[in-house]
Design a protein around this motif. Structure first.
Motif, PDB file in Angstrom:
ATOM      1  N   THR A  15       0.714  -1.187  -0.161  1.00 11.19           N
ATOM      2  CA  THR A  15      -0.026  -0.107  -0.051  1.00 11.19           C
ATOM      3  C   THR A  15       0.875   1.278  -0.063  1.00 11.19           C
ATOM      4  OG1 THR A  15      -1.713  -1.220   1.214  1.00 11.19           O
ATOM      5  CG2 THR A  15      -2.049   1.249   1.418  1.00 11.19           C
ATOM      6  N   ALA A  16       1.527   1.543   1.048  1.00 12.29           N
ATOM      7  CA  ALA A  16       2.401   2.775   1.242  1.00 12.29           C
ATOM      8  C   ALA A  16       3.579   2.919   0.003  1.00 12.29           C
ATOM      9  CB  ALA A  16       3.132   2.839   2.426  1.00 12.29           C
ATOM     10  N   LEU A  17       4.257   1.747  -0.181  1.00 10.95           N
ATOM     11  CA  LEU A  17       5.430   1.782  -1.290  1.00 10.95           C
ATOM     12  C   LEU A  17       4.930   1.961  -2.715  1.00 10.95           C
ATOM     13  CD1 LEU A  17       8.402   2.005  -2.028  1.00 10.95           C
ATOM     14  CD2 LEU A  17       8.193  -0.686  -2.139  1.00 10.95           C
ATOM     15  N   ALA A  18       3.422   1.317  -2.891  1.00  4.00           N
ATOM     16  CA  ALA A  18       3.047   1.389  -4.215  1.00  4.00           C
ATOM     17  C   ALA A  18       2.182   2.564  -4.375  1.00  4.00           C
ATOM     18  CB  ALA A  18       1.805   0.241  -4.530  1.00  4.00           C
ATOM     19  N   LEU A  19       1.676   3.217  -3.553  1.00  5.03           N
ATOM     20  CA  LEU A  19       1.257   4.544  -3.573  1.00  5.03           C
ATOM     21  C   LEU A  19       2.103   5.742  -3.764  1.00  5.03           C
ATOM     22  CD1 LEU A  19      -1.901   4.331  -1.336  1.00  5.03           C
ATOM     23  CD2 LEU A  19      -1.931   4.540  -3.713  1.00  5.03           C
ATOM     24  N   PHE A  20       3.276   5.499  -3.026  1.00  2.50           N
ATOM     25  CA  PHE A  20       4.472   6.523  -3.077  1.00  2.50           C
ATOM     26  C   PHE A  20       5.059   6.611  -4.470  1.00  2.50           C
ATOM     27  CE2 PHE A  20       8.997   7.107  -3.120  1.00  2.50           C
ATOM     28  CZ  PHE A  20       9.057   8.532  -2.871  1.00  2.50           C
ATOM     29  N   LEU A  21       5.204   5.319  -5.060  1.00  2.13           N
ATOM     30  CA  LEU A  21       5.607   5.201  -6.215  1.00  2.13           C
ATOM     31  C   LEU A  21       4.810   5.859  -7.340  1.00  2.13           C
ATOM     32  CD1 LEU A  21       7.321   1.554  -6.185  1.00  2.13           C
ATOM     33  CD2 LEU A  21       8.575   3.786  -6.306  1.00  2.13           C
ATOM     34  N   TRP A  22       3.515   5.459  -6.991  1.00  3.44           N
ATOM     35  CA  TRP A  22       2.383   6.033  -8.199  1.00  3.44           C
ATOM     36  C   TRP A  22       2.560   7.688  -8.141  1.00  3.44           C
ATOM     37  CZ3 TRP A  22      -0.339   4.998 -12.198  1.00  3.44           C
ATOM     38  CH2 TRP A  22      -1.353   5.904 -12.308  1.00  3.44           C
ATOM     39  N   TYR A  23       2.359   8.186  -7.000  1.00  4.88           N
ATOM     40  CA  TYR A  23       2.228   9.406  -6.798  1.00  4.88           C
ATOM     41  C   TYR A  23       3.722  10.389  -7.117  1.00  4.88           C
ATOM     42  CZ  TYR A  23      -2.428   9.012  -4.639  1.00  4.88           C
ATOM     43  OH  TYR A  23      -3.623   8.971  -4.511  1.00  4.88           O
ATOM     44  N   ASP A  24       4.603   9.542  -7.058  1.00  3.22           N
ATOM     45  CA  ASP A  24       6.020  10.268  -7.532  1.00  3.22           C
ATOM     46  C   ASP A  24       6.376  10.280  -8.993  1.00  3.22           C
ATOM     47  OD1 ASP A  24       8.532  11.366  -6.790  1.00  3.22           O
ATOM     48  OD2 ASP A  24       9.496   9.368  -7.581  1.00  3.22           O
ATOM     49  N   SER A  25       5.497   9.278  -9.570  1.00  4.28           N
ATOM     50  CA  SER A  25       5.513   9.157 -11.164  1.00  4.28           C
ATOM     51  C   SER A  25       4.630  10.068 -11.636  1.00  4.28           C
ATOM     52  CB  SER A  25       5.245   7.662 -11.615  1.00  4.28           C
ATOM     53  OG  SER A  25       3.867   7.280 -11.157  1.00  4.28           O
ATOM     54  N   LEU A  26       3.681  10.537 -11.103  1.00  3.27           N
ATOM     55  CA  LEU A  26       2.721  11.566 -11.516  1.00  3.27           C
ATOM     56  C   LEU A  26       3.498  12.950 -11.941  1.00  3.27           C
ATOM     57  CD1 LEU A  26      -0.486  11.190  -9.498  1.00  3.27           C
ATOM     58  CD2 LEU A  26       0.103  10.309 -12.061  1.00  3.27           C
ATOM     59  N   ASN A  27       4.676  12.940 -11.368  1.00  2.00           N
ATOM     60  CA  ASN A  27       5.413  14.276 -11.855  1.00  2.00           C
ATOM     61  C   ASN A  27       6.036  14.042 -12.915  1.00  2.00           C
ATOM     62  OD1 ASN A  27       4.922  15.529  -9.005  1.00  2.00           O
ATOM     63  ND2 ASN A  27       6.728  14.227  -8.396  1.00  2.00           N
ATOM     64  N   TYR A  28       6.272  12.938 -13.603  1.00  2.00           N
ATOM     65  CA  TYR A  28       6.910  12.664 -14.804  1.00  2.00           C
ATOM     66  C   TYR A  28       5.776  12.362 -15.983  1.00  2.00           C
ATOM     67  CZ  TYR A  28      10.417  12.308 -11.253  1.00  2.00           C
ATOM     68  OH  TYR A  28      11.348  12.652 -10.214  1.00  2.00           O
ATOM     69  N   ILE A  29       4.660  12.278 -15.801  1.00  9.16           N
ATOM     70  CA  ILE A  29       3.935  11.613 -16.838  1.00  9.16           C
ATOM     71  C   ILE A  29       2.727  12.660 -16.766  1.00  9.16           C
ATOM     72  CG2 ILE A  29       4.552   9.531 -16.977  1.00  9.16           C
ATOM     73  CD1 ILE A  29       2.329   8.641 -15.449  1.00  9.16           C
ATOM     74  N   LYS A  30       2.018  12.730 -17.917  1.00  7.09           N
ATOM     75  CA  LYS A  30       0.724  13.645 -18.071  1.00  7.09           C
ATOM     76  C   LYS A  30      -0.294  12.943 -17.308  1.00  7.09           C
ATOM     77  CE  LYS A  30       1.885  15.796 -22.555  1.00  7.09           C
ATOM     78  NZ  LYS A  30       1.471  15.728 -23.773  1.00  7.09           N
ATOM     79  N   VAL A  31      -1.434  13.700 -17.001  1.00  2.00           N
ATOM     80  CA  VAL A  31      -2.534  13.307 -16.306  1.00  2.00           C
ATOM     81  C   VAL A  31      -3.246  12.275 -17.163  1.00  2.00           C
ATOM     82  CG1 VAL A  31      -4.703  13.868 -15.228  1.00  2.00           C
ATOM     83  CG2 VAL A  31      -2.830  15.475 -14.897  1.00  2.00           C
ATOM     84  N   SER A  32      -3.589  12.579 -18.492  1.00  2.98           N
ATOM     85  CA  SER A  32      -4.182  11.517 -19.396  1.00  2.98           C
ATOM     86  C   SER A  32      -3.566  10.162 -19.380  1.00  2.98           C
ATOM     87  CB  SER A  32      -4.417  12.181 -20.778  1.00  2.98           C
ATOM     88  OG  SER A  32      -3.124  12.484 -21.412  1.00  2.98           O
ATOM     89  N   THR A  33      -2.250  10.369 -19.550  1.00  8.60           N
ATOM     90  CA  THR A  33      -1.404   8.978 -19.635  1.00  8.60           C
ATOM     91  C   THR A  33      -1.703   8.229 -18.087  1.00  8.60           C
ATOM     92  OG1 THR A  33       0.126  10.006 -20.879  1.00  8.60           O
ATOM     93  CG2 THR A  33       0.700   7.932 -19.772  1.00  8.60           C
ATOM     94  N   SER A  34      -1.699   8.877 -17.098  1.00  8.21           N
ATOM     95  CA  SER A  34      -2.006   8.187 -15.644  1.00  8.21           C
ATOM     96  C   SER A  34      -3.336   7.690 -15.640  1.00  8.21           C
ATOM     97  CB  SER A  34      -1.727   9.163 -14.725  1.00  8.21           C
ATOM     98  OG  SER A  34      -2.692  10.249 -14.544  1.00  8.21           O
ATOM     99  N   ALA A  35      -4.358   8.117 -16.397  1.00  5.01           N
ATOM    100  CA  ALA A  35      -5.683   8.015 -16.136  1.00  5.01           C
ATOM    101  C   ALA A  35      -5.812   6.520 -17.139  1.00  5.01           C
ATOM    102  CB  ALA A  35      -6.379   9.108 -16.773  1.00  5.01           C
ATOM    103  N   VAL A  36      -5.204   6.450 -18.246  1.00  7.20           N
ATOM    104  CA  VAL A  36      -5.070   5.344 -18.627  1.00  7.20           C
ATOM    105  C   VAL A  36      -4.369   4.143 -17.889  1.00  7.20           C
ATOM    106  CG1 VAL A  36      -4.145   3.955 -20.917  1.00  7.20           C
ATOM    107  CG2 VAL A  36      -5.096   6.287 -21.154  1.00  7.20           C
ATOM    108  N   PHE A  37      -3.265   4.359 -17.384  1.00 10.41           N
ATOM    109  CA  PHE A  37      -2.781   3.523 -16.358  1.00 10.41           C
ATOM    110  C   PHE A  37      -3.778   2.981 -15.431  1.00 10.41           C
ATOM    111  CE2 PHE A  37       1.693   4.935 -17.597  1.00 10.41           C
ATOM    112  CZ  PHE A  37       1.645   4.025 -18.822  1.00 10.41           C
ATOM    113  N   SER A  38      -4.397   4.054 -14.590  1.00  6.25           N
ATOM    114  CA  SER A  38      -5.290   3.905 -13.586  1.00  6.25           C
ATOM    115  C   SER A  38      -6.446   2.584 -14.129  1.00  6.25           C
ATOM    116  CB  SER A  38      -5.785   4.733 -12.849  1.00  6.25           C
ATOM    117  OG  SER A  38      -6.530   5.696 -13.756  1.00  6.25           O
ATOM    118  N   TYR A  39      -6.939   2.883 -15.365  1.00  8.47           N
ATOM    119  CA  TYR A  39      -8.124   2.015 -15.796  1.00  8.47           C
ATOM    120  C   TYR A  39      -7.394   0.831 -16.128  1.00  8.47           C
ATOM    121  CZ  TYR A  39     -10.837   6.526 -16.683  1.00  8.47           C
ATOM    122  OH  TYR A  39     -11.420   7.525 -16.636  1.00  8.47           O
ATOM    123  N   LEU A  40      -6.362   0.583 -16.263  1.00  7.87           N
ATOM    124  CA  LEU A  40      -5.509  -0.870 -16.513  1.00  7.87           C
ATOM    125  C   LEU A  40      -5.721  -1.647 -15.512  1.00  7.87           C
ATOM    126  CD1 LEU A  40      -3.050  -0.105 -19.275  1.00  7.87           C
ATOM    127  CD2 LEU A  40      -5.190  -1.064 -19.643  1.00  7.87           C
TER     128      LEU A  40
END
Length: 85
Positions: A15-40
């Motif tokens: 939980t904590a490590l996965a969410l940290f990595l996810w939110y940290d990666s949002l600094n490097y990718i676009k919101v639309s790309t992250s939305a596609v990843f979250s749908y997957l």
């Protein structure tokens, strides 16, 4: 005691490590790309359940995977079409 240890490891790693990595990666990718990843996420849950646990997906799950994949492709194509203008 063993159950408590498993809960702590699950809480920290899964939980904590996965969410940290996810939110940290949002600094490097676009919101639309992250939305596609979250749908997957459901797609990977079903696929990994099939691969590692031998769970056979139902017709509804397969239909959901197809619809999620189509929507992800459509969003990606729309985003790449907007870049060309």
């Amino acid at each position: 005691m063993y159950v408590i240890l498993l809960l702590i490891v699950t809480g920290i790693v899964h939980t904590a490590l996965a969410l940290f990595l996810w939110y940290d990666s949002l600094n490097y990718i676009k919101v639309s790309t992250s939305a596609v990843f979250s749908y997957l996420d459901p797609f990977f849950a079903i696929a990994l359940g099939f691969i590692f646990l031998g769970q056979k997906p139902t017709i509804m799950q397969i239909a959901g995977i197809i619809l999620i994949s189509i929507s992800g492709i459509m969003v990606s194509l729309k985003e790449s079409a907007q870049k060309s203008y």
